[in-house]
Scaffold this active site. Sequence first.
Site, PDB file in Angstrom:
ATOM      1  N   ILE A 206       0.867  -1.191   0.000  1.00 43.66           N
ATOM      2  CA  ILE A 206       0.000   0.000   0.000  1.00 43.66           C
ATOM      3  C   ILE A 206       0.896   1.231   0.000  1.00 43.66           C
ATOM      4  O   ILE A 206       1.714   1.391   0.911  1.00 43.66           O
ATOM      5  CB  ILE A 206      -0.875   0.045   1.288  1.00 43.66           C
ATOM      6  CG1 ILE A 206      -1.652  -1.267   1.452  1.00 43.66           C
ATOM      7  CG2 ILE A 206      -1.827   1.239   1.277  1.00 43.66           C
ATOM      8  CD1 ILE A 206      -1.605  -1.794   2.859  1.00 43.66           C
ATOM      9  N   HIS A 207       0.768   2.068  -1.016  1.00 44.42           N
ATOM     10  CA  HIS A 207       1.533   3.328  -0.959  1.00 44.42           C
ATOM     11  C   HIS A 207       0.899   4.484  -1.712  1.00 44.42           C
ATOM     12  O   HIS A 207       1.388   5.603  -1.663  1.00 44.42           O
ATOM     13  CB  HIS A 207       2.972   3.116  -1.460  1.00 44.42           C
ATOM     14  CG  HIS A 207       3.108   3.080  -2.948  1.00 44.42           C
ATOM     15  ND1 HIS A 207       2.887   1.950  -3.679  1.00 44.42           N
ATOM     16  CD2 HIS A 207       3.435   4.041  -3.837  1.00 44.42           C
ATOM     17  CE1 HIS A 207       3.075   2.217  -4.963  1.00 44.42           C
ATOM     18  NE2 HIS A 207       3.403   3.480  -5.096  1.00 44.42           N
ATOM     19  N   ARG A 208      -0.209   4.246  -2.429  1.00 43.45           N
ATOM     20  CA  ARG A 208      -0.814   5.334  -3.218  1.00 43.45           C
ATOM     21  C   ARG A 208      -1.386   6.398  -2.302  1.00 43.45           C
ATOM     22  O   ARG A 208      -2.078   6.073  -1.325  1.00 43.45           O
ATOM     23  CB  ARG A 208      -1.970   4.789  -4.074  1.00 43.45           C
ATOM     24  CG  ARG A 208      -1.541   4.085  -5.322  1.00 43.45           C
ATOM     25  CD  ARG A 208      -1.760   4.982  -6.543  1.00 43.45           C
ATOM     26  NE  ARG A 208      -0.496   5.375  -7.143  1.00 43.45           N
ATOM     27  CZ  ARG A 208       0.318   4.546  -7.773  1.00 43.45           C
ATOM     28  NH1 ARG A 208       0.022   3.282  -7.910  1.00 43.45           N
ATOM     29  NH2 ARG A 208       1.441   5.007  -8.280  1.00 43.45           N
TER      30      ARG A 208
END
Length: 358
Positions: A206-208
């Site tokens: 998860i990084h957006r």
Amino acid sequence: MNRKIVTIVGARPQFIKAACVSRAIAKSDQIEEVLVHTGQHYDYNMSQVFFNQLGLAEPKYNLEVGSGAHGKQTGLMMERIEATLLQEKPDMVMVYGDTNSTLAGALAAKKLNISLIHVEAGVRSFNRRMPEEINRVVVDNISDILFCPSDLAVFNLSKEGVKSGVHDVGDVMYDSIRYNIKKAKQQSDVLDRMGLQSYSYYMATIHRPENTDDRVKLQNIFDALGKLDKTVIIPMHPRTLDVVEEYGIETNMDNTIFDEPLDYYDTLVLLLNAKMVFTDSGGMQKEAYYLKTNCVTLRDETEWRGTVALGRNILVGADSEKIISACEKFKSEITSDYSATPYGTGNASEKIIDILVN
Ligand code: UD1
């Protein structure tokens, strides 16, 4: 006579893509390449580890721009890239993907009237709230040569009136997997290190910003991952880690294992052996497809719609119930078909160099 290309990279996925194309450039005796690293990613495990593992040459210039707000980061990159281009006087500048390094490199090059090549052109999520989508649209509209990963990308460009210099070559990330998967299996000890058996775990990344900048969404995602029926391995992007601490997100689930960002070989091996991947990364949706791992995408839309159309990727946003039901849907499947090749055949780099040389 040799033509000189300045290649501009700065973020993790660009090191992977550039390594393949640089290898093809090195085989040609007609192109000289100068590598410029903007310094957008600077932690060892976000940057140098990829140079070491993929045999990408050390950059001639590291502009050491580092993190910052979008305008500041992009502006600083443009200033330093411009100075570098004035010094190097290349015939062409090559940029990859959709990051701020891509945008800064493209703008700096075109303002100096240098031919601009964009690899991974024409990719669209049609969500202009994503910083990456803005970068894609701007860069494609000022590029001279556009290398697309699919016929859908060619179509997207034609709808924006971008028709000349457009080539469908396939995805360079597929080249990368084909070239590296055997080495990854031989060299990575990630399964032993983590005590994992094939298909006994899920992987999640998860990084957006659309997920990490929203406390409720991020908590929903972790809550859903915590309810899954297998161990979930989560290599944490540094920004996600910061946000989790800042927002006080509850991540202490019994089944989740957090790790540092992983190197490329560990990532491939972990993805290959995962029962399923949950991700908001663009690259991982394709990598999952190439490695025949079902993908649940933690976004409402994707620029890699081919994988969704083929039934191998389900879009769920940050909705806990949808995340869990997508997992159940994949688990109930008897067989999964990965025979289609939506993004070429894994020789995009050679095609790119053939076109540039000829
Ligand atoms: C960028 C790209 C994204 C790509 C991703 C791959 C843009 C707009 N986004 O997002 O398209 O999918 O890279 O990883 O360019 N940080 C570190 N160490 C690093 C790098 C970043 O700690 O080596 C942290 C910093 O807190 C920084 C934050 O991550 O403020 C944001 O980094 P940045 O490079 O601006 O964007 P990414 O989120 O990595």
